[in-house]
Enzyme design. Structure first.
Site, PDB file in Angstrom:
ATOM      1  N   LYS A   1       0.828  -1.199   0.000  1.00 36.26           N
ATOM      2  CA  LYS A   1       0.000   0.000   0.000  1.00 36.26           C
ATOM      3  C   LYS A   1       0.870   1.260   0.000  1.00 36.26           C
ATOM      4  O   LYS A   1       0.661   2.172  -0.816  1.00 36.26           O
ATOM      5  CB  LYS A   1      -0.922  -0.027   1.220  1.00 36.26           C
ATOM      6  CG  LYS A   1      -1.927   1.120   1.255  1.00 36.26           C
ATOM      7  CD  LYS A   1      -2.590   1.260   2.626  1.00 36.26           C
ATOM      8  CE  LYS A   1      -3.681   0.246   2.876  1.00 36.26           C
ATOM      9  NZ  LYS A   1      -5.021   0.704   2.413  1.00 36.26           N
TER      10      LYS A   1
ATOM     11  N   ARG B   1      -3.376   2.741   8.772  1.00 38.53           N
ATOM     12  CA  ARG B   1      -3.662   1.433   8.180  1.00 38.53           C
ATOM     13  C   ARG B   1      -2.399   0.597   8.059  1.00 38.53           C
ATOM     14  O   ARG B   1      -1.313   1.116   7.850  1.00 38.53           O
ATOM     15  CB  ARG B   1      -4.218   1.603   6.757  1.00 38.53           C
ATOM     16  CG  ARG B   1      -5.535   2.269   6.653  1.00 38.53           C
ATOM     17  CD  ARG B   1      -5.822   2.541   5.170  1.00 38.53           C
ATOM     18  NE  ARG B   1      -6.748   3.639   5.009  1.00 38.53           N
ATOM     19  CZ  ARG B   1      -8.047   3.480   4.733  1.00 38.53           C
ATOM     20  NH1 ARG B   1      -8.536   2.259   4.578  1.00 38.53           N
ATOM     21  NH2 ARG B   1      -8.837   4.515   4.596  1.00 38.53           N
TER      22      ARG B   1
ATOM     23  N   GLY C   1      -8.191  -7.436   5.153  1.00 35.79           N
ATOM     24  CA  GLY C   1      -9.031  -7.604   6.334  1.00 35.79           C
ATOM     25  C   GLY C   1      -8.355  -8.290   7.499  1.00 35.79           C
ATOM     26  O   GLY C   1      -8.975  -8.559   8.516  1.00 35.79           O
TER      27      GLY C   1
ATOM     28  N   MET D   1      -5.568  -7.290   9.235  1.00 30.83           N
ATOM     29  CA  MET D   1      -4.977  -6.454  10.282  1.00 30.83           C
ATOM     30  C   MET D   1      -5.877  -5.260  10.582  1.00 30.83           C
ATOM     31  O   MET D   1      -6.875  -5.037   9.926  1.00 30.83           O
ATOM     32  CB  MET D   1      -3.578  -6.030   9.857  1.00 30.83           C
ATOM     33  CG  MET D   1      -2.599  -7.204   9.956  1.00 30.83           C
ATOM     34  SD  MET D   1      -0.964  -6.746   9.429  1.00 30.83           S
ATOM     35  CE  MET D   1      -1.197  -6.561   7.679  1.00 30.83           C
TER      36      MET D   1
ATOM     37  N   ARG E   1      -3.283  -1.452  -6.341  1.00 35.41           N
ATOM     38  CA  ARG E   1      -2.400  -2.627  -6.283  1.00 35.41           C
ATOM     39  C   ARG E   1      -2.752  -3.504  -7.469  1.00 35.41           C
ATOM     40  O   ARG E   1      -3.845  -3.386  -8.040  1.00 35.41           O
ATOM     41  CB  ARG E   1      -2.590  -3.389  -4.979  1.00 35.41           C
ATOM     42  CG  ARG E   1      -4.024  -3.807  -4.755  1.00 35.41           C
ATOM     43  CD  ARG E   1      -4.233  -4.390  -3.362  1.00 35.41           C
ATOM     44  NE  ARG E   1      -5.656  -4.712  -3.175  1.00 35.41           N
ATOM     45  CZ  ARG E   1      -6.192  -4.996  -2.007  1.00 35.41           C
ATOM     46  NH1 ARG E   1      -5.462  -5.008  -0.918  1.00 35.41           N
ATOM     47  NH2 ARG E   1      -7.472  -5.280  -1.905  1.00 35.41           N
TER      48      ARG E   1
ATOM     49  N   HIS F   1     -15.387  -9.257   1.555  1.00 39.74           N
ATOM     50  CA  HIS F   1     -14.409 -10.176   2.126  1.00 39.74           C
ATOM     51  C   HIS F   1     -14.573 -11.592   1.564  1.00 39.74           C
ATOM     52  O   HIS F   1     -13.621 -12.227   1.117  1.00 39.74           O
ATOM     53  CB  HIS F   1     -14.559 -10.201   3.655  1.00 39.74           C
ATOM     54  CG  HIS F   1     -13.636 -11.164   4.332  1.00 39.74           C
ATOM     55  ND1 HIS F   1     -14.017 -12.451   4.651  1.00 39.74           N
ATOM     56  CD2 HIS F   1     -12.351 -11.021   4.727  1.00 39.74           C
ATOM     57  CE1 HIS F   1     -12.992 -13.054   5.228  1.00 39.74           C
ATOM     58  NE2 HIS F   1     -11.967 -12.209   5.291  1.00 39.74           N
TER      59      HIS F   1
ATOM     60  N   ARG G   1       7.326 -48.466 -10.812  1.00 39.17           N
ATOM     61  CA  ARG G   1       8.001 -48.728  -9.536  1.00 39.17           C
ATOM     62  C   ARG G   1       7.580 -50.090  -9.006  1.00 39.17           C
ATOM     63  O   ARG G   1       6.386 -50.395  -8.954  1.00 39.17           O
ATOM     64  CB  ARG G   1       7.634 -47.659  -8.515  1.00 39.17           C
ATOM     65  CG  ARG G   1       8.313 -47.898  -7.176  1.00 39.17           C
ATOM     66  CD  ARG G   1       8.009 -46.812  -6.179  1.00 39.17           C
ATOM     67  NE  ARG G   1       6.628 -46.871  -5.734  1.00 39.17           N
ATOM     68  CZ  ARG G   1       6.076 -45.965  -4.921  1.00 39.17           C
ATOM     69  NH1 ARG G   1       6.779 -44.943  -4.513  1.00 39.17           N
ATOM     70  NH2 ARG G   1       4.825 -46.066  -4.557  1.00 39.17           N
TER      71      ARG G   1
ATOM     72  N   SER H   1      14.940 -41.247  -9.822  1.00 42.34           N
ATOM     73  CA  SER H   1      13.790 -40.394  -9.605  1.00 42.34           C
ATOM     74  C   SER H   1      13.800 -40.041  -8.129  1.00 42.34           C
ATOM     75  O   SER H   1      13.810 -40.933  -7.282  1.00 42.34           O
ATOM     76  CB  SER H   1      12.511 -41.128  -9.988  1.00 42.34           C
ATOM     77  OG  SER H   1      11.414 -40.273  -9.806  1.00 42.34           O
TER      78      SER H   1
ATOM     79  N   GLY I   1      12.414 -39.329  -4.826  1.00 41.09           N
ATOM     80  CA  GLY I   1      11.151 -39.505  -4.119  1.00 41.09           C
ATOM     81  C   GLY I   1      11.130 -38.519  -2.981  1.00 41.09           C
ATOM     82  O   GLY I   1      11.463 -38.845  -1.848  1.00 41.09           O
TER      83      GLY I   1
ATOM     84  N   CYS J   1       9.405 -37.470  -8.494  1.00 41.09           N
ATOM     85  CA  CYS J   1       8.032 -37.957  -8.568  1.00 41.09           C
ATOM     86  C   CYS J   1       7.304 -37.826  -7.245  1.00 41.09           C
ATOM     87  O   CYS J   1       6.288 -38.440  -7.032  1.00 41.09           O
ATOM     88  CB  CYS J   1       8.011 -39.407  -9.042  1.00 41.09           C
ATOM     89  SG  CYS J   1       8.889 -40.526  -7.941  1.00 41.09           S
TER      90      CYS J   1
ATOM     91  N   TYR K   1      13.232 -34.017 -15.672  1.00 42.87           N
ATOM     92  CA  TYR K   1      11.777 -33.872 -15.687  1.00 42.87           C
ATOM     93  C   TYR K   1      11.218 -33.849 -14.267  1.00 42.87           C
ATOM     94  O   TYR K   1      11.891 -34.253 -13.317  1.00 42.87           O
ATOM     95  CB  TYR K   1      11.117 -35.005 -16.487  1.00 42.87           C
ATOM     96  CG  TYR K   1      11.251 -36.360 -15.846  1.00 42.87           C
ATOM     97  CD1 TYR K   1      10.323 -36.777 -14.871  1.00 42.87           C
ATOM     98  CD2 TYR K   1      12.287 -37.221 -16.170  1.00 42.87           C
ATOM     99  CE1 TYR K   1      10.456 -38.020 -14.253  1.00 42.87           C
ATOM    100  CE2 TYR K   1      12.423 -38.449 -15.563  1.00 42.87           C
ATOM    101  CZ  TYR K   1      11.505 -38.837 -14.604  1.00 42.87           C
ATOM    102  OH  TYR K   1      11.630 -40.051 -13.981  1.00 42.87           O
TER     103      TYR K   1
END
Lengths: 926, 926
Positions: A48, A118, A127, A129, A368, A486, A663, A809, A811, A876, A896
């Site tokens: 702001k 503000r 909304g 704060m 904004r 809101h 797998r 891969s 995990g 993955c 990937y």
């Protein structure tokens, strides 16, 4: 008092260095005629504050004021809620500068300068704060304001509003618990009934004066001290309250949801008050330069005549559409149209701004980048690119990758909708279709969700207190408030379906029901809401795929769907810029097909065990697990073989020659066992075993920490016959397709490898089976062999493992669990607290912990490639569909990422954004 | 046939490179007149082969032969049980060379050269692998042998023994299951009863010839082929059997127990046969240059007249003490005394050797460093140092660190022993005292152990089949066999209590009882055995501390205990050479005191939660855990405070100013909850809660993977009030001692830190409490603050954590669990298999996984010290008492290791050995 607080020396805890720094720092920035900041200073001034400065710079009418920086907030929390010692003087100087610009004096009894105070964080937290308006009024200045404006009613109404707000927010005079009435409201209602006033506006000046008296008495009684008459004391009280509200519960919850670190802090904006409530020539409003719901390029917003700004956002009165302003205040409307253009030209993005018209003079209070639905984000980016507001790369980066999924969300089944009865209509505030049980409270929404059921949260209007419920519900329905209320703002950001201001609906929280015309809908009844049309239906309606999905599956022509064409454009861009390949985690041919439609370039994770639960085969699985010896086990495995072969055939067929990473069996075996005694007994009978023997065998398989137990390749190494069966199923399936002239790209993945030897043994077993099948079927089958890197040892010895593995891969689900020593199933008990404390700013299971788990991924990738240059690297875990994680994976140089089918488009876009970010970083380094 | 096997081309699997190497390699090494090898070639020739060569080199009378290297074994298993192609020629050359030296021809029908074929691994594995004697006999050569020796009975006895051994070992003619009779035994017994012979030696030449006929028929029938007459076929069959026995079940089991990698392989020794069974001028024996049980410097051993070597070891006949040989064969005895001296002079260590006397001529068949008890290891090292056989550094390294603990093992309570009845006596074969249930089978021993009870395994004699039972039992008692019998050798190595050859005892396996004179002892009855004196007692006898412990605790004068003085010498040496500090893990003042007596230099881990289970306090702990809010929890914590304060006072007092590292609460809270419903209900009543509410709260605390759950500093961060209470207890305890003028060194350790922020919050809380207590008690308290590094993320971000932590203690138990993704409680289901497959050569929870978990320790140490040079580094997992792990920790440069009190002396010695090893490695690099 204010001085005392500000003058306090920094606490012991603050290091000497930070204290010294604090002394010389600039902590306040002016905006208005004289402007210190600009839009780039967002981190310091908050969103702001930075944009108020920027608007002032480009000549928009901004009421002057100053911003107290976010660094003060950080200092405040690091130093036991004390301020830097020099702040006092800087605030004073700021006030004086504004006094000069406005020609008014703060606290002047004749013509007082009034302020709004503000919050303003780096990222908007609507909304969450506290805000204080009309600050600077006291028993004397209120008379000056009355005289100066010649409007005592206005002046006294401002004063009573200020006392009410200040008493609540700064002095903590609030309802004591949920059953308690809001105390100021209670006092006001009492007075209203005494004087026979129906509306607040019916109160006379004398009544308002009486109200002020009673409010002050209430404060004295409840807070133990008087409402302050000193305007500087008021100012410091308000500043403290705003900084304090950074750590209120709902702000913390909000930050958790949106991964905003507590360490950012908020700025505080002290700004000259302007009044939209000075009668019929005054107004206040909120507008978007384009439609934030669907992205259409048209001026969009709403306003209220004779109101203060909070009235619009709070949704207490239902505001008018912005177009109507052209009739009511044509001059101001024209100015607004010009400002709309200027803002887009300057900020190169859709803007969301607040304005106030005080006696026909227009003021800009905020602008904004506008929040928008996923749909709108896509449309705005594509169209702004066409309009040359942004180039392709910028447009790609402007679309939050997650928002793509909102183009894919289901809509109601059109056939079902035709038959369904529309009982009411509201404002379409969050697109998509949702069905669920009616609930009236956040708590009930959470309860229903915890039981695995869906709910629609129905409220007159929502407030930040409802946040938890909004997260838990499928959709939100309000009877009051507009598209920028809101409820609407929050729902859109969450991607929740939302209808606002459905004014035909009357809520009765007490009786837990709502009346919709002639219908009575009780808590627990089903309703369905369409956030794209604003229609509300009784009962549950089945959902249908989105347009994009209908086009992708050939059920709609591309030309007929603008949405699809937008989607297509963005995906084309994404594919043009991304470096990462995108695969999918899919366990069935259906999932595989859908993922390919979404652009998946292969399967990165096919979990064979997911197939084990289908139909009758679970019996064979259980026999296999509970076998007492090799012989019994092999018999059971023989039964499973044809099922698995068929599974793999289906998947290979669906993938049409794209790579398929399968797998081998991973989870602890007891996961497959029946847990209920009835099911156990039935199984015992089937297996021809005494129930107590079966129970004993089940018991023997139980583990203290199954996550770290007998699973993954430990199973395949203990029982090579399982690996043999799975390998045979894979190779036989491949052989049968190859014989039919089809292409098959098999990648076999051995899970949970920590020691290269584990992989070696499995590789030998798989190799043997392949030789056998090739001989039997007289066909050549090529395959790649790799492993999941999902325990730290796997990453740390990746150089050894890569001697055998042709691909890794990562995990990252399990790697996170082991790397952090944190069970995903159990972390709920402390993750909330950890986010609050900022120990773990993000849920590490949703977004990869770059510093910790990320190191393991990086070590694994580097060590692996050090011995095998062409080692294929993928990931993955669930992080494969998370944009932030994808940025990291792009940086590490993986080949990937693999994610669930609906996340594939998100991953494509995120991958492009990651590549562009990396490109920009590289450039800026040069 | 032999040629065919040998000539087979190396399998596909063998890489081209290894095949090429294999072609040119020297695979056989001669010993005898011509000797290729020496003692240093142990890895290649195995222990037996290397030392045969060495003995030949120094002029000892060794029957000539050759060794096939361990590389052939490795090749054999890597290439589908095929040999290198050139081996055939090399074996032939070896045979020819021996033929030349002996002037006899292998297979010569007049005067045949006979061979023994024996295994010989790098480390001795007594009785684990196969042996063939008298090889080279067939229907023709047996006649030649008979003629040449003029002893047909001898020749035919040799032949039938050979066929029996060959049939069993090479051709697999064995009992089919446990109930089955050993088939050759069965045939022999049949014949014996037919001809009315009582003993084997009663069989006439004709009877032996008949036996040979029947044996051959048995083989033909059971193996489906004839016993081979071709001597080379015999030789290759025997070689294959020996290599094959490397992978038999008991060899695998043995390697598991002693952490011998399968990849080492065994060598095969082909050696000229000499005969101890050629009548009364022949004998065979085993001797030690010093007493292997207690280390005394006296010639020790036993022999049998007219016997083959295996007879002594197998324990079938009870042999004579070596001293008696001076009367029976004075010349040979004199030669043996000279050899004893020569061996010690040459090998500089106690030797265990085998000899055979063939018609008054002495032959040496083997020598090796003698296995010894821990006691003997210590005594021999200390005395050999005095005798200047070895310098101090060598002596330190000669004592297996673990063996120190055998000086500390309890002995029977002397008072109780006085009252107990000695019912029998045997040979003291494994020192120490043991009590337990009588069991007669290995299976029963395992069963009893699995139920947490102790057993004494009672057998006529033991064989490798009993190994599992010997591991499971507390002690071993045999009624036959001497101090070098299988039972004795294995028991000593395991450090088990053992009594051998208690010939008054008669075992009746069938009835599961044994008679001891007038007493009948049934399976399940208790007996007690003293392996130091050989005494056997009925019933259970309490144990008493060892001499060392009695001296250390002031109950015995050092001068009265030679054992203590040995211990003291070794510990002095250890302290002289070690670099690592040694601390202890102790939770009570008693443990702390004992550890200090053992030489601990501080407490490395004091687990505060261990105190939680004592007495009434568990109730307060449970109230604390089950509290529904902060208020309730603080009330419960208040009750705990005085207990904890007293605990810490006691420990600080006991440590007299040595550093004490206190770990804050670590385990998941539900570990403290009652699991039985009765206990739960009692608790509910105490807490004034409905039982179902209590049950619900308990349930809510259950976790899927508690190891990775809400524990460690996650507790302290969720409930800072717990940390506050603990910190207060620590500081108040410290303050009270400091006020009394005592020294206290407090180190507070925050567990399970993965994120520096976790530590920061805890540090702040602890710091606050310290300030408070210092103010209240008006005393200055210094303390260090550190953390356990026990999750991979902690190690990986150690540089961040060291900004706050002043010390790290590596919690390698949990670091192993998380680093390998392997739960210690659950790994039992696959660790056995993993050892078998050589995936995990050692149990990673007993000895640190250097390549994986070790990397994390190293990374943590390096990163930590990179930001804080004087960061103190220790380790407090169970690895702290494991010698191999200590070597690693020394290399990483930790400051100290911390282990359980009884392991402290072991750790001191191991640390010295590690330092000496590192010094040697450094030197050899230069």
């Amino acid at each position: 008092m204010a001085k005392k607080v500000a003058a306090k020396k920094p606490q012991k805890k603050a290091s000497a260095k930070s204290a010294a720094n604090a002394k010389n720092k600039k902590y306040t920035y002016l905006f208005g005629v004289k402007t210190d900041g600009d839009a780039k200073m967002r981190n310091l001034l908050g969103g702001k504050g930075a944009n108020l400065a920027e608007m002032a710079r480009i000549g928009l009418p901004v009421p002057p004021g100053f911003t107290i920086t976010t660094e003060v907030c950080t200092y405040f929390y690091e130093n036991g809620k004390k301020y830097p010692s020099c702040l006092d003087a800087q605030v004073k100087a700021g006030v004086q500068s504004v006094e000069k610009q406005m020609g008014k004096i703060f606290g002047d009894e004749k013509d007082p300068l009034l302020f709004s105070v503000r919050s303003g964080a780096r990222e908007s937290m609507p909304g969450m704060m506290d805000t204080i308006l009309n600050l600077g009024l006291n028993d004397k200045t209120v008379e000056g304001l009355a005289a100066k404006t010649q409007n005592p009613r206005f002046a006294w109404d401002c004063y009573r509003r200020f006392i009410q707000m200040y008493g609540d927010v700064v002095m903590g005079v609030q309802a004591r618990n949920e059953a308690d009435v809001e105390p100021f409201h209670h006092v006001m209602e009492g007075l209203k009934s005494e004087v026979g006033a129906r509306l607040d506006t019916d109160l006379t000046v004398d009544a308002l004066k009486e109200l002020v008296k009673r409010y002050k008495a209430l404060i004295k009684q409840r807070a133990g001290k008087s409402f302050p008459q000193d305007v500087y004391e008021q100012l410091w009280g308000a500043i403290g309250a705003v900084f304090g509200s950074w750590m209120n519960e709902r702000a913390i919850l909000y930050r958790q949801k949106y991964n905003i670190p507590a360490s950012w802090g908020t700025a505080v904006n002290v700004q000259t008050m302007v009044f939209g409530n000075k009668g019929e020539t005054s107004a206040t409003g909120v507008a978007f330069t384009r439609d934030p719901a669907n992205g259409e390029n048209q001026f969009y917003g709403e306003y209220l005549i004779n109101a203060q700004g909070e009235d619009v956002v709070a949704g207490v009165r239902t505001p008018h559409k912005i177009a109507e302003l052209s009739k009511e205040m044509p001059k101001a409307f024209k100015e607004l149209l010009a400002i709309r253009k200027k803002l887009e030209n300057h900020f190169k993005d859709m803007q969301d701004f607040e304005f106030t018209i005080e006696e026909n003079k227009l003021y800009m209070l905020q602008t904004r980048n506008g929040k928008r639905t996923g749909m709108a984000a896509v449309r705005i980016a594509v169209e702004m690119n066409k309009e040359r507001f942004m180039d392709e790369k910028t447009a790609v980066q402007k679309i939050p990758a997650d928002s793509i999924s909102s183009l894919l969300v289901p809509v109601f089944d059109p056939a079902a909708v035709k038959k369904a009865k529309v009982v009411a209509k509201g404002l379409a505030a969050g697109p998509g279709a949702a069905s669920g049980e009616v609930v009236f409270t956040a708590a009930q929404a959470e309860l229903v969700a915890s039981r695995g059921r869906k709910s629609i949260l129905c409220r007159e209007e929502t407030s930040p207190e409802d946040l938890r419920g909004m997260i838990a519900a499928e959709g939100i329905l309000t009877s009051r408030g507009g598209v920028s209320s809101h409820a609407a703002l929050v729902a859109r950001q969450m991607g929740k379906v939302c209808i606002c201001g459905a004014s035909d609906i009357v809520m009765d929280y007490q009786k837990r029901l709502m009346t919709v015309g002639d219908y009575i809908v009780k808590e627990g009844d089903y309703i369905s809401i369409d956030g794209t049309t604003g229609e509300i239906f009784l009962g549950e309606i089945g959902t249908a795929p989105s347009e994009v999905i209908r086009v992708l599956s050939g059920k709609m022509k591309p030309a007929k769907s603008y949405t699809y064409r937008l989607f297509e454009t963005v995906m084309k861009w994404a594919d043009k810029y991304r470096k990462l390949g995108i695969r999918t985690n899919a366990d069935t041919p259906e999932q595989a097909k859908r993922a390919v439609q979404f652009g998946a370039e292969g399967i990165g994770l096919c979990r064979t065990e997911h197939m084990f639960f289908e139909g009758d085969r679970i019996d064979a699985v259980r026999e296999m697990i509970l076998a007492s010896d090799l012989n019994e086990r092999e018999k059971a495995l023989k039964k499973l073989l044809p099922y698995q072969r068929k599974d793999f055939e289906g998947i290979f067929k669906a993938m049409e020659g794209l790579p398929v990473t399968i797998r081998l069996l991973d989870p602890p075996l007891h996961e497959f066992l029946p847990h209920e005694s009835a099911a156990r007994n039935a199984l015992a009978e089937k297996m021809n075993l005494p129930p107590e023997i079966l129970a004993e065998r089940c018991k023997a398989l139980e583990e203290q920490n199954p996550m770290l137990g007998h699973r993954g390749c430990r199973l395949g190494n203990s029982f090579p016959e399982i690996t043999k069966m799975q390998a045979r199923a894979i190779f036989e399936a491949a052989a049968s397709l190859i014989k039919k002239g089809k292409k098959v790209k098999v990648e076999i993945m051995v899970p949970l490898v920590g020691f290269v030897q584990e992989l070696k043994f499995q590789a030998a077993t798989i190799g043997e089976v392949c030789e056998q099948v090739m001989k039997e079927k007289k066909v050549r089958i090529d395959y790649m062999l790799g492993t999941m890197i999902e325990v730290p040892r796997g990453a740390l010895t990746a150089d050894e493992i890569a001697e055998v593995a042709q691909f890794f891969s990562f995990g990252t689900n399990d790697l996170t669990q082991t790397g952090l020593g944190m069970s995903r199933d159990d972390a709920g008990s402390f993750l909330g607290r950890y986010k609050e404390l900022d120990i773990l700013p993000k849920n590490p299971f949703a977004s990869i912990d770059v510093n910790g788990v990320g190191q393991l991924v990086r070590i694994g990738a580097e060590k692996g490639r050090s011995v095998r240059k062409d080692l294929k690297l993928g990931i993955c875990g669930e992080h494969g569909g998370d944009p932030d994680s994808i940025t990291f994976f792009n940086d590490v140089g993986l080949n990937y990422v693999s994610c669930s089918p609906p996340r594939v488009p998100v991953a494509r876009l995120a991958a492009a954004q990651a590549a562009l970010k990396a490109e920009a970083a590289k450039k800026s380094k040069k």
